[in-house]
Design an enzyme around this catalytic site. Structure first.
Site, short mmCIF file in Angstrom:
data_model
loop_
_atom_site.label_atom_id
_atom_site.label_comp_id
_atom_site.label_asym_id
_atom_site.label_seq_id
_atom_site.Cartn_x
_atom_site.Cartn_y
_atom_site.Cartn_z
CG HIS A 164 -1.97 -1.05 1.20
ND1 HIS A 164 -2.79 -1.29 0.11
CD2 HIS A 164 -2.34 -1.96 2.14
CE1 HIS A 164 -3.61 -2.29 0.39
NE2 HIS A 164 -3.36 -2.73 1.59
CG ASP A 200 -2.88 -8.27 0.73
OD1 ASP A 200 -2.18 -8.60 1.70
OD2 ASP A 200 -3.90 -7.55 0.82
CG HIS A 202 -6.98 -5.37 1.65
ND1 HIS A 202 -6.39 -6.22 2.56
CD2 HIS A 202 -8.25 -5.17 2.07
CE1 HIS A 202 -7.26 -6.50 3.52
NE2 HIS A 202 -8.40 -5.89 3.24
CG ASP A 290 -4.94 -9.95 3.46
OD1 ASP A 290 -4.76 -10.42 2.32
OD2 ASP A 290 -4.75 -8.74 3.74
CE1 TYR A 329 -1.90 -7.83 8.87
CE2 TYR A 329 -3.58 -8.22 7.20
CZ TYR A 329 -2.43 -7.58 7.62
OH TYR A 329 -1.81 -6.68 6.79
ZN LIG Z 1 -4.38 -7.04 2.71
#
Ligand SMILES: [Zn+2]
Length: 346
Positions: A164, A200, A202, A290, A329
């Site tokens: 990110h 990932d 996101h 995740d 996570y």
């Molecule tokens: Zn993520």
């Protein structure tokens, strides 16, 4: 697996989301459980080597690097912990609507400067953060050097994650973009074209931003649809395909919440096909896990068998590969998810 004990030194202390202070998702124990699971699977451990920071400027602005290196000490010197601010956290952002096109200024007050570099309230900095951020870059660079030396693949156990982080800003629990650093380092080692496949949960907005106008690095991301209300909200849409020289070298594959294995794997196959069509000579995997069923940070509902299959799909490209740890996570399953993916990669 390349490891650096310094990756444990970052303790964000908290995340602040819609004004609510919660426990951080990115805890040092993530490193411990991944290292243990991969150790049980027989992955040998390679200690990260140290590098100087000069090569990071091909990916990140000198201003961001200097800020990250110094902000904690400046925060302490400014007396902020005495005010109850035990971590570096922004409160004001120089948005386009605030600045109205006027030339950017560097604010005198450090508590205003933080919002120049940090774009959300969830990504805090504490006393050991810079050590960990740098350790993650060393881990990444060491994995690249293993592949340059002839290894078919290398896994970098990086923490904090990176995808990110843009060229000049950090957020989303990321500070420096390890996947982008890997791609750039591979380019500098004569891999003419490099693909980054981000699995990932996101959108890899930072990696997209860093290479958005470049034709030599193809970026593609499989992620939960930001239009469904998920981070990073403002970017990650299918019509973002690159700009200028990079037009056509970015592919976003957003998925509906609750998708499960089949659409997720179909998107990863599409990403792999696109990387092959691009003519990539090396591959970087932004390996977030995740999207898994038990993960608290996304709704994509992917199984551990799905992760194994994703590894097989990406491994079938047959490219020299650097896998960089991103999110993931759920501590009880995290290490096994990474292990299943690497096992699939072969
Ligand atoms: Zn993520």
């Amino acid at each position: 697996m390349v490891v650096d004990p310094g990756c444990r030194d970052h303790d964000p202390g908290a995340e602040i989301w819609i004004g609510v202070t919660t426990a951080p998702a990115d805890v040092a124990e993530r490193v411990t459980v991944i290292e243990a699971a991969l150790g049980e699977l027989g992955h040998p451990t390679t200690p990260a080597r140290e590098y100087d920071d000069t090569w990071l400027t091909a990916v990140h602005s000198a201003e961001l690097l200097d800020y990250l290196a110094t902000v904690w000490d400046r925060w302490v010197a400014g007396g902020y912990p005495d005010l109850g601010a035990g971590r570096v956290v922004p409160y004001l952002f120089p948005s386009a609507q605030l600045c109205q096109g006027l030339p950017p200024r560097t604010p005198t007050a450090l508590h205003a400067e933080v919002g120049v570099y940090c774009y959300d309230t969830m990504t805090l900095i504490g006393p050991g953060s810079w050590r960990a951020i740098r350790a993650a870059t060393h881990t990444t660079r060491t994995a690249v050097d293993l592949v340059v030396a002839g290894a078919p693949g290398a896994y970098a156990l990086t923490r904090p994650p990176g995808h990110h982080a843009t060229r000049s800003a950090y957020g989303g629990s990321c500070y420096l973009n390890n996947a982008a650093i890997a791609a750039q380092a591979l380019r500098e080692h004569d891999f003419a074209k490099v693909a980054v496949i981000d699995i990932d949960a996101h959108h890899g907005n930072g990696t997209q931003a860093i290479f958005y106008e470049r034709a030599d690095v193809f970026t593609t991301s499989v992620h939960v649809d930001p239009a469904a209300g998920w981070f990073p909200h403002h970017v990650g849409f299918a019509d973002e395909t690159g700009r200028d020289g990079g037009l056509g070298a970015n592919l976003n594959l957003p998925l509906t919440p609750g998708s499960g294995d089949a659409p997720w794997l179909a998107a990863i196959e599409r990403a792999a096909d696109a990387a092959a069509g691009f003519g990539a000579a090396a591959l970087v995997i932004a390996l977030g896990v995740d999207a898994a069923i038990d993960d608290p940070e996304s709704p994509l509902q992917v199984s551990i068998e799905g992760y194994h299959r994703a590894g097989e799909v990406l491994g079938a490209l047959g490219l020299p590969t650097v896998a960089v740890q991103e999110g993931g996570y759920h501590l009880p399953t995290l290490g096994h998810l990474v292990g299943a993916t690497l096992d699939g990669l072969g």
